[in-house]
Scaffold this motif. Structure first.
Motif, PDB file in Angstrom:
ATOM      1  N   GLN A 180      18.937  55.233  39.584  1.00 20.74           N
ATOM      2  CA  GLN A 180      17.655  54.788  40.142  1.00 20.74           C
ATOM      3  C   GLN A 180      17.459  55.312  41.572  1.00 20.74           C
ATOM      4  N   MET A 181      18.251  56.315  41.945  1.00 20.73           N
ATOM      5  CA  MET A 181      18.142  57.008  43.239  1.00 20.73           C
ATOM      6  C   MET A 181      18.509  56.106  44.413  1.00 20.73           C
ATOM      7  N   GLU A 182      19.373  55.132  44.180  1.00 19.09           N
ATOM      8  CA  GLU A 182      19.844  54.234  45.229  1.00 19.09           C
ATOM      9  C   GLU A 182      21.148  54.783  45.803  1.00 19.09           C
ATOM     10  N   ARG A 183      21.219  54.911  47.108  1.00 17.38           N
ATOM     11  CA  ARG A 183      22.439  55.421  47.751  1.00 17.38           C
ATOM     12  C   ARG A 183      23.370  54.266  48.081  1.00 17.38           C
ATOM     13  N   ARG A 184      24.672  54.559  47.940  1.00 17.93           N
ATOM     14  CA  ARG A 184      25.694  53.562  48.212  1.00 17.93           C
ATOM     15  C   ARG A 184      26.902  54.266  48.812  1.00 17.93           C
ATOM     16  N   LEU A 185      27.858  53.480  49.333  1.00 24.01           N
ATOM     17  CA  LEU A 185      29.089  54.070  49.857  1.00 24.01           C
ATOM     18  C   LEU A 185      29.890  54.708  48.735  1.00 24.01           C
ATOM     19  N   CYS A 186      29.968  54.023  47.608  1.00 21.58           N
ATOM     20  CA  CYS A 186      30.636  54.551  46.419  1.00 21.58           C
ATOM     21  C   CYS A 186      30.221  53.666  45.254  1.00 21.58           C
ATOM     22  N   CYS A 187      30.712  53.961  44.064  1.00 22.36           N
ATOM     23  CA  CYS A 187      30.287  53.199  42.892  1.00 22.36           C
ATOM     24  C   CYS A 187      30.867  51.795  42.864  1.00 22.36           C
ATOM     25  N   SER A 188      31.895  51.532  43.694  1.00 20.78           N
ATOM     26  CA  SER A 188      32.529  50.211  43.710  1.00 20.78           C
ATOM     27  C   SER A 188      32.066  49.334  44.865  1.00 20.78           C
ATOM     28  N   SER A 189      31.241  49.853  45.747  1.00 19.07           N
ATOM     29  CA  SER A 189      30.852  49.074  46.927  1.00 19.07           C
ATOM     30  C   SER A 189      29.836  47.994  46.566  1.00 19.07           C
ATOM     31  N   ARG A 190      29.989  46.850  47.211  1.00 24.74           N
ATOM     32  CA  ARG A 190      29.064  45.733  46.999  1.00 24.74           C
ATOM     33  C   ARG A 190      28.115  45.690  48.184  1.00 24.74           C
ATOM     34  N   GLU A 191      26.891  46.114  47.970  1.00 14.10           N
ATOM     35  CA  GLU A 191      25.946  46.279  49.073  1.00 14.10           C
ATOM     36  C   GLU A 191      24.657  45.513  48.826  1.00 14.10           C
ATOM     37  N   SER A 192      23.918  45.344  49.877  1.00 19.25           N
ATOM     38  CA  SER A 192      22.586  44.791  49.767  1.00 19.25           C
ATOM     39  C   SER A 192      21.651  45.948  49.453  1.00 19.25           C
ATOM     40  N   SER A 193      21.158  45.990  48.217  1.00 17.12           N
ATOM     41  CA  SER A 193      20.396  47.159  47.774  1.00 17.12           C
ATOM     42  C   SER A 193      19.069  47.270  48.510  1.00 17.12           C
ATOM     43  N   THR A 194      18.647  48.501  48.701  1.00 21.56           N
ATOM     44  CA  THR A 194      17.374  48.772  49.362  1.00 21.56           C
ATOM     45  C   THR A 194      16.212  48.593  48.404  1.00 21.56           C
ATOM     46  N   ASN A 195      16.421  49.012  47.147  1.00 17.71           N
ATOM     47  CA  ASN A 195      15.331  49.000  46.177  1.00 17.71           C
ATOM     48  C   ASN A 195      15.587  48.103  44.966  1.00 17.71           C
ATOM     49  N   PHE A 196      16.672  48.377  44.262  1.00 18.07           N
ATOM     50  CA  PHE A 196      16.897  47.728  42.979  1.00 18.07           C
ATOM     51  C   PHE A 196      18.299  47.126  42.912  1.00 18.07           C
ATOM     52  N   LYS A 197      18.377  45.845  42.594  1.00 17.06           N
ATOM     53  CA  LYS A 197      19.661  45.164  42.524  1.00 17.06           C
ATOM     54  C   LYS A 197      20.486  45.669  41.344  1.00 17.06           C
ATOM     55  N   GLN A 198      21.758  45.972  41.595  1.00 24.52           N
ATOM     56  CA  GLN A 198      22.703  46.303  40.546  1.00 24.52           C
ATOM     57  C   GLN A 198      23.651  45.128  40.354  1.00 24.52           C
ATOM     58  N   TYR A 199      24.373  45.131  39.237  1.00 22.98           N
ATOM     59  CA  TYR A 199      25.205  43.972  38.892  1.00 22.98           C
ATOM     60  C   TYR A 199      26.230  43.644  39.961  1.00 22.98           C
ATOM     61  N   ILE A 200      26.676  44.646  40.685  1.00 26.80           N
ATOM     62  CA  ILE A 200      27.762  44.459  41.640  1.00 26.80           C
ATOM     63  C   ILE A 200      27.252  44.047  43.024  1.00 26.80           C
ATOM     64  N   ASP A 201      25.938  44.122  43.227  1.00 24.83           N
ATOM     65  CA  ASP A 201      25.373  43.874  44.551  1.00 24.83           C
ATOM     66  C   ASP A 201      25.545  42.424  44.997  1.00 24.83           C
ATOM     67  N   THR A 202      25.632  42.280  46.306  1.00 25.11           N
ATOM     68  CA  THR A 202      25.827  40.949  46.875  1.00 25.11           C
ATOM     69  C   THR A 202      24.507  40.225  47.133  1.00 25.11           C
ATOM     70  N   PHE A 203      23.433  40.980  47.334  1.00 24.54           N
ATOM     71  CA  PHE A 203      22.145  40.360  47.623  1.00 24.54           C
ATOM     72  C   PHE A 203      21.048  41.024  46.805  1.00 24.54           C
ATOM     73  N   ASP A 204      19.932  40.304  46.693  1.00 23.93           N
ATOM     74  CA  ASP A 204      18.762  40.886  46.037  1.00 23.93           C
ATOM     75  C   ASP A 204      18.147  41.943  46.937  1.00 23.93           C
ATOM     76  N   PRO A 205      17.371  42.868  46.336  1.00 24.53           N
ATOM     77  CA  PRO A 205      16.689  43.860  47.164  1.00 24.53           C
ATOM     78  C   PRO A 205      15.738  43.198  48.153  1.00 24.53           C
ATOM     79  N   LYS A 206      15.607  43.813  49.300  1.00 28.90           N
ATOM     80  CA  LYS A 206      14.743  43.260  50.339  1.00 28.90           C
ATOM     81  C   LYS A 206      13.278  43.509  49.975  1.00 28.90           C
ATOM     82  N   GLY A 207      12.498  42.458  50.006  1.00 26.02           N
ATOM     83  CA  GLY A 207      11.063  42.637  49.789  1.00 26.02           C
ATOM     84  C   GLY A 207      10.622  42.459  48.363  1.00 26.02           C
ATOM     85  N   ASN A 208      11.347  43.073  47.411  1.00 24.63           N
ATOM     86  CA  ASN A 208      10.996  42.983  46.001  1.00 24.63           C
ATOM     87  C   ASN A 208       9.522  43.331  45.778  1.00 24.63           C
TER      88      ASN A 208
END
Length: 465
Positions: A47-75
């Motif tokens: 979905q063109m979301e950048r991350r540190l790596c495939c295992s990183s748990r990040e606050s997504s910019t656009n679309f939440k993935q299963y591993i993410d810690t927070f929902d995307p900002k704004g939605n």
């Protein structure tokens, strides 16, 4: 001014001068959280979301993935798409580098810090592969966290195109999942999971074609790449995979590239190329993690789309091309709840093929993921693991070291749902998780109870939910 391990330096940002207390601790001096990924590696989701790596748990910019810690900002419908050039020395990446240089534990790296998915963590790979560049990472990073090092390890998941719909996966990583969801009214692509909406898809595809392919191709042409991780979706279905791997051969630097794959290995012939005859026989360094989470009918239940006999033929064919210690094929086992009941056969498979059994688990990031072994009560799960261990420990060898370590880790963690959630959350999650399994079983004309029946307690627990 040097004060022990700290340096007080002045730097300029937006025309203002700042005094920073910059701390750098090398791994050789006790830094246990440092990882070379932010200096060498880049990841992009389908979905063109950048991350540190495939295992990183990040606050997504656009679309939440299963591993993410927070929902995307704004939605909302405003999609933030970032080029590699914009991302590499962004404020976010600079902040991450400064914290890792100082030996801080950051939440994005929780999967490695706490071994949430596997006993062998991803950080180990990057620090091993780029061990000769650790000093360069420290020297190339200024007091703002910017680095002069360039990306040379790419994990670009160009699309979610995949011919499987594995139970522990989902629509973000599988077009088959997405198609099934849309057919059966699942996914809420119009309001929440808008990456699957027609107009948003068009934005993503345009960015992919105009920016992502361009920056990736540029790295190939500049002979800058030292590692490619092909993971999907199913990467062997992407035309860009075949073109890039062939182009590296034409440019003559395939001996400088570690080619890593995570593939379902359902087909090894695509377009005009055979993976082994036309590509990998020319790469002195390659690693294939062949995804397989159970043998026979259990494997086919977990990985919908798998034809086990054909898969096994493909693996045996590929093994003919493994001629040095730098060319490897491995079994990539993700332990699921139904997969717990086929662990003995996975050990036999590893021994029959004489290849390593890499092992991780589906983790319970939510209380309703019934594919996670930790969805099951601890006592039942532990009993099944003990039984599998007792039947296979006599086969223990270097190929199975990771497998047995992972079994030990799953028991010692004690993170099963009934232990980490409140009683109310636990019961709600159990009902939701079971309902989802039954929904899929009805659609796919399968029945998990046939697998659970191998253990009386497991079947009674499931029936009682």
């Amino acid at each position: 001014i040097k004060l022990g391990m700290k340096r007080l330096q002045t730097y300029f940002l937006n025309g203002k001068s700042y005094l920073t207390n910059m701390k750098k601790i090398k791994p050789s001096d006790g830094n246990k959280t440092f990882c070379m990924a932010p200096w060498t590696h880049t990841y992009l989701s389908p979905q063109m979301e950048r991350r540190l790596c495939c295992s990183s748990r990040e606050s997504s910019t656009n679309f939440k993935q299963y591993i993410d810690t927070f929902d995307p900002k704004g939605n909302n419908d405003k999609i933030n798409l970032t080029t590699l050039k914009e991302h590499w020395n962004s404020d976010y990446m600079k902040s991450v580098r400064l914290k890792l240089l100082a030996g801080e534990e950051i939440p994005q790296c929780a999967v490695c810090n706490h071994k949430l998915l596997n006993e062998q963590v991803y950080r180990q790979h990057f620090n091993w592969l780029y061990k000769d560049k650790i000093d360069q990472a420290y020297e190339s990073t200024d007091e703002t966290g910017a680095t002069t090092m360039q990306t040379e390890s790419f994990d670009y998941r160009f699309s979610n195109l995949c011919n499987f719909s594995c139970r522990m996966c989902g629509d973000m990583l599988s077009s088959s999942w997405e198609t099934e969801n849309k057919k059966h009214g699942k996914g809420d692509y119009d309001r929440y999971r808008i990456w699957g909406r027609k107009d948003i898809k068009a934005q993503l595809e345009k960015f992919h074609d105009q920016e992502i392919v361009k920056e990736f191709t540029q790295a190939v042409e500049e002979k800058r790449i030292t590692e490619l991780y092909w993971c999907g979706g199913e990467p062997l279905m992407w035309k860009i995979h075949w073109e890039a791997m062939q182009r590296i051969i034409e440019l003559g630097y395939q001996d400088q590239v570690l080619a890593r794959y995570n593939s379902n290995m359902s087909r090894i012939q695509y377009f005009k190329y055979n993976l082994f005859d036309d590509i990998l026989q020319y790469y002195p360094n390659f690693q294939i993690c062949a995804s397989i989470d159970g043998t026979g009918e259990v494997g086919e239940y977990i990985r919908t789309g798998l034809k086990y006999k054909q898969w096994l033929e493909n693996i045996r064919y590929g093994l003919k091309f493994v001629k040095t210690k730098h060319q490897r094929m491995q079994l990539d086992l993700t332990i699921t709840l139904p997969g717990l009941f086929d662990l003995e056969n996975m050990v036999h498979l590893s021994n029959d093929l004489n290849i390593e059994l890499l092992t991780k688990q589906v983790f319970n990031f939510t209380n309703d993921n019934a594919m996670a072994p930790l969805f099951m009560p601890y006592d039942i799960m532990s009993e099944i693991i003990d039984d599998a261990r007792s039947k296979t420990i006599k086969y223990k060898n270097p190929h199975l070291k990771n497998f047995f370590n992972q079994l030990d880790e799953m028991q010692s963690q004690k993170r099963n749902n009934e232990l980490i959630y409140s009683e109310e959350e636990y019961k709600i999650g159990q009902k939701k998780g079971k309902a989802e399994v039954e929904r899929l079983d009805k659609i796919r004309k399968t029945d998990i109870k046939k697998i659970l029946a191998k253990n009386k307690k497991a079947l009674e627990w499931w029936t009682s939910i």
